[in-house]
Design a protein around this motif. Structure first.
Motif: not given
Ligand code: NDP
Ligand code: DXP
Ligand code: MN
Length: 388
Positions: A246-256
């Motif tokens: 439904h949604a993906l949150v990508a972080h500045i360290d590359g983790g999603v």
């Protein structure tokens, strides 16, 4: 005993919420303050009797005699009209779900926020039409908004306690709707019945057609921008025909961090109902081995101009969200009535936005309901004129 109100109880989201409340023990386990609906009086009265609501409200004054008759012999009070809807929303309740369709949900939603209540928000139009006003009202009164739109609930859950500053990008998925694989030249001949089917979700007719035109996703991008205070370039849309992610949150360290689940609104509604705890819900467990594969693709703004309009609205700010939403509602009415082709809906919205941009005050975000209603009425007029 916990108290609840459902605004828009007789709709698709309202029915899912009702199912959860009945499973939770119904009138024996919680106190129902108000249930509201529109023209489906028989179902509204039936729900109100089952949950022993204090009051049942129809939005339409001409339906009051029918509602009174349907509630005869019960302890449920009957009321009707827009003022009665707002009064019902203003009654103290621990948890209020806004599941009315369209901008009609704005005034009752604001009434919940004005009393500092908890607003479980399915009605995305509230944030699209009046994001600045809505968020400022919640901040001023200490009210809490819990997202119920599935993608926004997914973002909320995927974010957890993470700091927004660590978020590089939020992606919401889109099924692609009824016409995802149609040749574009066929769209002008699309019928209302064809547009009113969804590949994965069982929903009300209006949001189902919005899914096909991708106006639903346009509204959701703006909704995410307003609710999470995300910069427009941090919000992306991804075509995902299975509606499992439904949604993906990508972080500045590359983790999603992705949120997955079966396409059943009782998850997002139940999550908001139980928040901050989690409790079992009657939602099918996800079986990815049986699913086998999930697919993704970039959306085309040529096929779905609504996505481009959403970006333009966020860049413009001011009253643009109000105008986009209202013009879209008018164009959708006309499409359903058979007076407009499917692709012409986006043309009407674009015409309304262009006309509004030349008006004094357009650059200012509405900070009160009257100003929102002014732009809403203006946009409907211009969209209707563009059509004729
Ligand atoms: N359906 C879904 O799965 C999802 C829906 N949403 C959003 O949730 C909201 C509800 O959607 P959905 O349940 O599909 O819609 P429905 O059309 O199924 O239900 C809408 C509800 O609002 C009532 N209603 C209609 N017009 C008015 C009005 N002018 N004033 C007050 N009440 C009115 C209807 O009453 P009646 O039927 O009695 O006339 C009904 O109770 C929308 O904003 C939609 O975008 C978000 C995510 C998923
Ligand atoms: C269930 C829900 O939240 C809907 O808004 C859904 O996302 C619609 O599906 P589309 O992805 O086709 O717009
Ligand atoms: Mn959604």
């Amino acid at each position: 005993m916990r108290s609840v109100t459902i605004l828009g109880a007789t709709g698709s989201v309202g029915e899912s919420a009702f199912d959860l409340l009945v499973r939770a023990g119904g009138a024996g386990a919680l106190r129902t303050v108000a249930l509201t609906g529109g023209r489906n009086i028989a179902r509204l009265a039936q729900m109100a009797r089952t949950l022993r609501a204090e009051v049942a409200v129809t939005a339409h004054e001409d339906e009051l005699p029918a509602l009174r008759a349907a509630l005869a012999g019960s302890d449920v009070a009957a009321a009707a009209g827009v003022a009665a809807l707002v009064e019902a929303a203003a009654r103290p309740a621990d948890w209020t779900l806004s599941a009315i369709v369209g901008a009609a949900g704005l005034a009752p939603g604001l009434a919940v926020l004005e009393r500092g209540g908890t607003l479980a928000l399915a009605n995305k139009e509230t944030l699209v039409a009046a994001g600045r006003l809505v968020m400022a009202t919640a901040t001023r009164t200490g009210a809490r908004i819990l997202p119920v739109d599935s993608e926004h609930s997914a973002i909320f859950q995927a974010l957890g306690n993470d700091d927004l500053a660590s978020v590089a990008r939020v992606t919401i998925t889109a099924s692609g709707g009824a016409f995802r694989d149609w040749p574009m030249e066929r769209l002008a001949r699309a019928t209302v019945a064809e547009a009113s089917t969804h590949p994965n979700w069982a929903m009300g007719q209006r949001i189902t057609i919005d899914s096909a035109s991708m106006f639903n996703k346009a509204l959701e991008v703006i909704e995410a921008h307003e609710f999470f205070d995300l910069a427009p370039d941090k919000i992306a849309v991804l075509i995902h025909p299975e509606s499992i992610v439904h949604a993906l949150v990508a972080h500045i360290d590359g983790g999603v961090i992705a949120h997955l689940g079966a396409p059943d609104m009782r998850h997002a509604i139940g999550y908001a109902l139980n928040w901050p705890a989690r409790a079992p819900l009657p939602v099918a467990a996800l079986d990815l081995a049986a699913q086998g594969s999930l697919s993704f693709a970039a959306p085309s703004e040529e096929r779905w101009p609504a996505l481009r309009l959403a970006r333009e609205v966020m860049a413009s700010g001011g009253a643009a969200g109000t105008v986009l939403n209202a013009a879209k509602e008018e164009a959708l009415d006309q499409f359903i009535a058979g007076r407009l082709t499917f692709p012409a809906m986006a043309d009407a919205v674009e015409a309304a936005l262009a006309a509004a941009a030349g008006q004094a005050g357009f650059a200012d975000s509405p900070t009160d309901l009257d100003t929102v209603l002014h732009w809403d009425a203006y946009a409907r007029r211009i969209a209707a004129k563009a059509l004729s």
